[in-house]
Design a protein around this motif. Sequence first.
Motif, mmCIF file in Angstrom:
data_model
loop_
_atom_site.group_PDB
_atom_site.id
_atom_site.type_symbol
_atom_site.label_atom_id
_atom_site.label_comp_id
_atom_site.label_asym_id
_atom_site.label_seq_id
_atom_site.Cartn_x
_atom_site.Cartn_y
_atom_site.Cartn_z
ATOM 1 N N LEU A 165 -3.362 9.271 6.786
ATOM 2 C CA LEU A 165 -2.784 8.684 5.594
ATOM 3 C C LEU A 165 -3.842 8.620 4.493
ATOM 4 N N LEU A 190 0.829 -1.193 0.000
ATOM 5 C CA LEU A 190 0.000 0.000 0.000
ATOM 6 C C LEU A 190 0.868 1.248 0.000
ATOM 7 N N PHE A 206 -4.450 6.642 1.193
ATOM 8 C CA PHE A 206 -3.948 5.414 0.601
ATOM 9 C C PHE A 206 -4.347 5.237 -0.858
ATOM 10 N N GLY A 207 -3.479 4.573 -1.618
ATOM 11 C CA GLY A 207 -3.863 4.010 -2.897
ATOM 12 C C GLY A 207 -4.605 2.702 -2.660
ATOM 13 N N LYS A 208 -5.022 2.055 -3.751
ATOM 14 C CA LYS A 208 -5.802 0.830 -3.605
ATOM 15 C C LYS A 208 -4.932 -0.398 -3.330
#
Lengths: 114, 111
Positions: free
Chosen positions: B99, B87, B101-103
């Motif tokens: 944070l 992640l 986050f991306g996937k």
Amino acid sequence: GAGVSQSPSNKVTEKGKDVELRCDPISGHTALYWYRQSLGQGLEFLIYFQGNSAPDKSGLPSDRFSAERTGGSVSTLTIQRTQQEDSAVYLCASSSGGSAHEQFFGPGTRLTVL
Amino acid sequence: GQNIDQPTEMTATEGAIVQINCTYQTSGFNGLFWYQQHAGEAPTFLSYNVLDGLEEKGRFSSFLSRSKGYSYLLLKELQMKDSASYLCAFTRNQAGTALIFGKGTTLSVSS
């Protein structure tokens, strides 16, 4: 010492019911965060507490979601009138705050709304 | 707005080297994080970059270019136990905040 703990580990509820999820952060950590992780999605920020400051609620998806942090330690995330789209894993994290950066995550609560 | 992208899946073999890329766009940026998450478990911290350049920690290294909005995580001498989601996330404005986050990138390591 103990890590971040969350309870319950699993919660199944019916649509329309209210649920409360609990987080016990690492002792002494001043910062506490709630995230949720839906199937196939990344972790989504919900709310952030830092010491006695007003919480950052910018990630809460609707007014059905609220959270409290009592005594600067334990936190409760409440979801009112649950909907099926609320089904997800709800993760809590804590950090020592200030310039520290590492967030320590709890094991999560898996919420299923039928 | 803010956006963070990383590949959905990657595969590699034991002993190999793999690079997981992450690009981000945000109006405020403090630092870039990589977390590892095994299936059914909580994310665990791997690395943090706030300045441009490479940070090395054992078999894992992370790189950041602030001007390009780009980071990568480099995993060397892959082991089966490295099969997990990786992640990419950033914090905005100041350290210690939430944070974003991306996937995540699911890495599968085969023998």
